[in-house]
Design a protein around this motif. Structure first.
Motif, PDB file in Angstrom:
ATOM      1  N   GLU A  41       0.602  -1.268  -0.069  1.00  0.00           N
ATOM      2  CA  GLU A  41      -0.071  -0.085   0.023  1.00  0.00           C
ATOM      3  C   GLU A  41       0.987   1.353  -0.105  1.00  0.00           C
ATOM      4  OE1 GLU A  41      -3.268   1.913   2.926  1.00  0.00           O
ATOM      5  OE2 GLU A  41      -3.302  -0.329   2.784  1.00  0.00           O
ATOM      6  N   ARG A  45       1.024   4.217  -2.708  1.00  0.00           N
ATOM      7  CA  ARG A  45       0.760   5.595  -2.469  1.00  0.00           C
ATOM      8  C   ARG A  45       1.968   6.478  -3.231  1.00  0.00           C
ATOM      9  NH1 ARG A  45      -0.693   3.749   2.579  1.00  0.00           N
ATOM     10  NH2 ARG A  45       1.273   4.326   3.541  1.00  0.00           N
ATOM     11  N   TRP A  46       3.188   6.017  -2.972  1.00  0.00           N
ATOM     12  CA  TRP A  46       4.188   6.900  -3.882  1.00  0.00           C
ATOM     13  C   TRP A  46       4.088   6.955  -5.163  1.00  0.00           C
ATOM     14  CZ3 TRP A  46       7.774   9.979  -1.733  1.00  0.00           C
ATOM     15  CH2 TRP A  46       7.937  10.066  -0.381  1.00  0.00           C
ATOM     16  N   ASN A  48       1.414   6.620  -6.807  1.00  0.00           N
ATOM     17  CA  ASN A  48       0.209   7.757  -7.085  1.00  0.00           C
ATOM     18  C   ASN A  48       0.837   9.052  -6.904  1.00  0.00           C
ATOM     19  OD1 ASN A  48      -2.462   8.140  -7.970  1.00  0.00           O
ATOM     20  ND2 ASN A  48      -2.678   8.762  -5.743  1.00  0.00           N
TER      21      ASN A  48
END
Length: 125
Positions: A41, A45-46, A48
């Motif tokens: 996850e 996130r990185w 994105n």
């Protein structure tokens, strides 16, 4: 998630994902025992975040510095914020320039729709 799944989810090629990791745009991605990238996850996130920043035109060098500072710890918060503020200011400037161009294009289109092309006629002289 596999690199293929992340590539499809974020519409980024696997080569780009590997490149981002290699140059430090995203922290090292966890790997399985056999060495295959296994995006968790946090990694997603990185990905994105970097996709968003790159789409906004944020410079790769600034992003590499940002990630390096992030990895150094909380004492770099002010420096990271300064990078983001600078990049935001540059984006606002580019957006203003783009708006000027859009306004001019809209004006030109309106002139054609109204049948007024005096400026073009004058430009031929």
């Amino acid at each position: 998630m596999t690199i293929k799944e992340v590539s499809e989810k974020y519409d980024i090629s696997a080569d780009t994902l590997r490149y981002y990791e290699r140059i430090g745009l995203i922290p090292p991605v966890p790997r399985t025992q056999s060495g295959v990238r296994d995006y968790d996850e946090a990694s997603c996130r990185w990905v994105n975040l970097m996709k968003c920043f790159r789409k906004a035109g944020v410079q790769i060098e600034a992003l590499i510095e940002y990630v390096a500072l992030f990895r150094e710890g909380d004492h770099t918060e002010a420096a990271r914020k300064a990078i983001l503020v600078e990049q935001r200011d540059q984006l606002v400037k580019r957006m203003a320039q783009m708006q000027e161009s859009l306004d001019l294009l809209d004006q030109k289109i309106e002139n054609y729709e109204r049948g007024i092309v005096q400026v073009e006629r004058q430009m031929k002289r």
